[in-house]
Design an enzyme around this catalytic site. Structure first.
Site, mmCIF file in Angstrom:
data_model
loop_
_atom_site.group_PDB
_atom_site.id
_atom_site.type_symbol
_atom_site.label_atom_id
_atom_site.label_comp_id
_atom_site.label_asym_id
_atom_site.label_seq_id
_atom_site.Cartn_x
_atom_site.Cartn_y
_atom_site.Cartn_z
ATOM 1 N N CYS A 35 -4.192 -17.950 13.959
ATOM 2 C CA CYS A 35 -3.907 -17.163 15.156
ATOM 3 C C CYS A 35 -4.129 -18.036 16.387
ATOM 4 O O CYS A 35 -4.892 -19.007 16.343
ATOM 5 C CB CYS A 35 -4.849 -15.960 15.249
ATOM 6 S SG CYS A 35 -4.800 -14.835 13.832
ATOM 7 N N ARG B 37 -9.679 -8.800 9.419
ATOM 8 C CA ARG B 37 -9.415 -9.865 8.441
ATOM 9 C C ARG B 37 -10.177 -11.134 8.812
ATOM 10 O O ARG B 37 -9.772 -12.242 8.452
ATOM 11 C CB ARG B 37 -7.911 -10.165 8.367
ATOM 12 C CG ARG B 37 -7.071 -9.040 7.795
ATOM 13 C CD ARG B 37 -5.667 -9.501 7.435
ATOM 14 N NE ARG B 37 -4.875 -8.397 6.913
ATOM 15 C CZ ARG B 37 -3.832 -7.864 7.534
ATOM 16 N NH1 ARG B 37 -3.439 -8.359 8.698
ATOM 17 N NH2 ARG B 37 -3.172 -6.857 7.003
ATOM 18 N N LYS C 275 -3.631 5.401 6.094
ATOM 19 C CA LYS C 275 -3.963 5.587 7.506
ATOM 20 C C LYS C 275 -3.890 7.086 7.810
ATOM 21 O O LYS C 275 -2.953 7.771 7.392
ATOM 22 C CB LYS C 275 -2.952 4.811 8.343
ATOM 23 C CG LYS C 275 -3.272 4.703 9.801
ATOM 24 C CD LYS C 275 -2.183 3.920 10.521
ATOM 25 C CE LYS C 275 -2.396 2.421 10.449
ATOM 26 N NZ LYS C 275 -1.868 1.760 9.292
ATOM 27 N N ASP D 239 -12.160 -0.813 12.391
ATOM 28 C CA ASP D 239 -12.500 -0.955 10.977
ATOM 29 C C ASP D 239 -13.884 -1.588 10.833
ATOM 30 O O ASP D 239 -14.356 -2.314 11.704
ATOM 31 C CB ASP D 239 -11.461 -1.837 10.277
ATOM 32 C CG ASP D 239 -10.075 -1.217 10.296
ATOM 33 O OD1 ASP D 239 -9.957 -0.025 9.990
ATOM 34 O OD2 ASP D 239 -9.107 -1.934 10.644
ATOM 35 N N ASP E 100 -7.886 3.743 9.484
ATOM 36 C CA ASP E 100 -7.504 3.239 8.166
ATOM 37 C C ASP E 100 -8.596 3.601 7.176
ATOM 38 O O ASP E 100 -9.772 3.257 7.374
ATOM 39 C CB ASP E 100 -7.334 1.716 8.203
ATOM 40 C CG ASP E 100 -6.002 1.308 8.801
ATOM 41 O OD1 ASP E 100 -4.972 1.675 8.214
ATOM 42 O OD2 ASP E 100 -6.000 0.638 9.846
ATOM 43 N N CYS F 160 -11.953 -8.649 14.407
ATOM 44 C CA CYS F 160 -10.835 -8.669 13.464
ATOM 45 C C CYS F 160 -11.249 -8.166 12.077
ATOM 46 O O CYS F 160 -12.260 -8.611 11.520
ATOM 47 C CB CYS F 160 -10.293 -10.093 13.351
ATOM 48 S SG CYS F 160 -8.915 -10.260 12.186
ATOM 49 N N CYS G 46 -9.944 -12.692 17.396
ATOM 50 C CA CYS G 46 -10.624 -11.515 17.941
ATOM 51 C C CYS G 46 -11.975 -11.362 17.252
ATOM 52 O O CYS G 46 -12.079 -11.493 16.032
ATOM 53 C CB CYS G 46 -9.772 -10.273 17.719
ATOM 54 S SG CYS G 46 -8.110 -10.382 18.426
ATOM 55 N N ARG H 225 7.167 0.239 2.235
ATOM 56 C CA ARG H 225 6.944 -0.914 3.108
ATOM 57 C C ARG H 225 5.835 -1.808 2.554
ATOM 58 O O ARG H 225 4.952 -1.347 1.841
ATOM 59 C CB ARG H 225 6.605 -0.487 4.529
ATOM 60 C CG ARG H 225 5.429 0.465 4.664
ATOM 61 C CD ARG H 225 5.533 1.220 5.997
ATOM 62 N NE ARG H 225 4.421 2.108 6.256
ATOM 63 C CZ ARG H 225 4.356 3.355 5.804
ATOM 64 N NH1 ARG H 225 5.327 3.847 5.048
ATOM 65 N NH2 ARG H 225 3.318 4.130 6.110
ATOM 66 N N ARG I 217 0.825 -1.209 0.000
ATOM 67 C CA ARG I 217 0.000 0.000 0.000
ATOM 68 C C ARG I 217 0.862 1.263 0.000
ATOM 69 O O ARG I 217 0.488 2.278 -0.580
ATOM 70 C CB ARG I 217 -0.941 -0.023 1.206
ATOM 71 C CG ARG I 217 -1.860 1.184 1.315
ATOM 72 C CD ARG I 217 -2.817 1.085 2.493
ATOM 73 N NE ARG I 217 -3.842 0.097 2.289
ATOM 74 C CZ ARG I 217 -3.902 -1.089 2.904
ATOM 75 N NH1 ARG I 217 -2.967 -1.432 3.776
ATOM 76 N NH2 ARG I 217 -4.868 -1.927 2.656
ATOM 77 N N TYR I 218 1.992 1.228 0.687
ATOM 78 C CA TYR I 218 2.884 2.381 0.809
ATOM 79 C C TYR I 218 4.182 2.083 0.065
ATOM 80 O O TYR I 218 4.661 0.947 0.069
ATOM 81 C CB TYR I 218 3.192 2.664 2.279
ATOM 82 C CG TYR I 218 1.972 2.946 3.121
ATOM 83 C CD1 TYR I 218 1.420 4.228 3.181
ATOM 84 C CD2 TYR I 218 1.369 1.936 3.861
ATOM 85 C CE1 TYR I 218 0.302 4.490 3.957
ATOM 86 C CE2 TYR I 218 0.252 2.188 4.640
ATOM 87 C CZ TYR I 218 -0.280 3.465 4.681
ATOM 88 O OH TYR I 218 -1.388 3.723 5.447
#
Length: 316
Positions: free
Chosen positions: A99, A108, A313, A269, A306, A106, A103, A90, A86-87
């Site tokens: 995981c 994702r 962000k 999000d 985001d 989450c 959560c 990075r 995205r950037y």
């Protein structure tokens, strides 16, 4: 897979909520909780902030029109499987999508779990490394997923060494919940696998409530920090978990006392079935102002949002 199904059923059965809707939630989204987190739940508190984060809730079946399975637009910035670019300087590298805990908020949540996007094959990982190597502007690689601390020490070492061999990669950053939710997994062998003389290693811990920073978590953090790995923290602003000044202050102080610098406080999000966790931006801004008045600069994260569809962000 059979273990995951069994664990999800056990978690649903242990909840005081009606079983049928919880089974529907577990059929749609991954469910898991570690013994370390299960032990923290106050079974006499219907609003326990640890239970809220990890135990399924029937409200997850309520999906609003503006919620999305990819709320921050990772898909539009995925040039090869497992890489999000995205950037310019990075990338995210997602070697696996499992995981230790799942959560309930989450972003994702439709990608992770036993039935999620899986683990990169050796060929896919090779392609991801080739992409990073072919783009000299990439200065930092962020390991995420899934939780990359679920890798074996051997696999973590292979990734660290391969990234360290790319001359323009100077920062390797690992994002994880493991030091808090499954601290015994942070072994000396695994810690050693994160380090390379060719790049700086950082670890970013995800924690949302002060009670997650147990004595075992502090010991796991110490195993990382004591060998020279700097640690930061990111948290998510969650209604019923940390959306009052006392809870937010306690979390930030607990992190700093454990030698973890608060980095980001994320506005939630818009993932499917998460609206019951959502605070307004005005509520979040008021909490950050109160935190600033109460605690030192060491305890101040950046409150960020985001943007949708892969937008950057932004500080709010």
């Amino acid at each position: 897979m059979a273990y995951a199904v069994t664990q999800a059923k056990a978690i649903c059965d242990s909840s005081p909520a009606p079983a049928a809707p919880l089974a529907q939630v577990a059929a749609r989204y991954a469910v898991a909780i570690t013994p370390a987190m299960e032990a923290l739940i106050d079974k006499n508190d219907a609003s326990d902030p640890i239970a809220a984060q990890f135990r399924p809730d029937a409200r997850e079946l309520e999906v609003l029109p503006d919620e999305s399975g990819d709320p921050i637009g990772d898909g539009a910035h995925t040039p090869v499987r497992g890489v999000v670019h995205r950037y310019p300087d990075r990338v995210l590298l997602k070697p696996l999508h499992i995981c230790p805990v799942y959560c309930r908020f989450c972003f994702r949540r439709e990608m992770v779990g036993p039935d999620g996007d899986g683990t990169l094959s050796s060929a896919e990982l090779k392609t991801a490394f080739a992409y990073i190597e072919a783009h000299p502007a990439i200065w930092e690689v962020i390991l995420t997923g899934g939780d990359p601390f679920m890798l074996s020490a051997r696999r973590a070492r292979e990734i660290t060494d391969r990234l360290g061999a790319i001359a323009h990669v100077k920062i390797i950053r690992w994002h994880t919940r493991v030091p808090a939710v499954d601290p015994l997994r942070v072994t000396p062998d695994f810690v050693a696998a994160l380090k390379t003389p060719d790049a700086a290693t950082y670890v970013v811990l995800h924690a949302n409530h002060a009670r997650e920073i147990t004595s075992e978590a502090r010991a796991a953090i110490a195993r990382l920090v004591d060998v020279g790995i700097p640690m930061l923290a990111q948290s998510v602003l969650l209604k019923g978990v940390n959306d009052d000044p006392d809870a937010l202050e306690a979390l930030m102080r607990a992190l700093v006392a454990a030698r973890v610098k608060p980095y980001y406080l994320h506005h939630l999000d818009k993932a499917p079935g998460t609206s019951h966790f959502r605070c307004t931006l005005a509520e979040g801004q008021a909490l950050i102002r109160e935190l600033s008045a109460r605690a030192s600069g060491l305890c101040q994260p950046s409150y960020v949002l985001d943007g949708p569809e892969g937008k950057r962000k932004v500080a709010v």
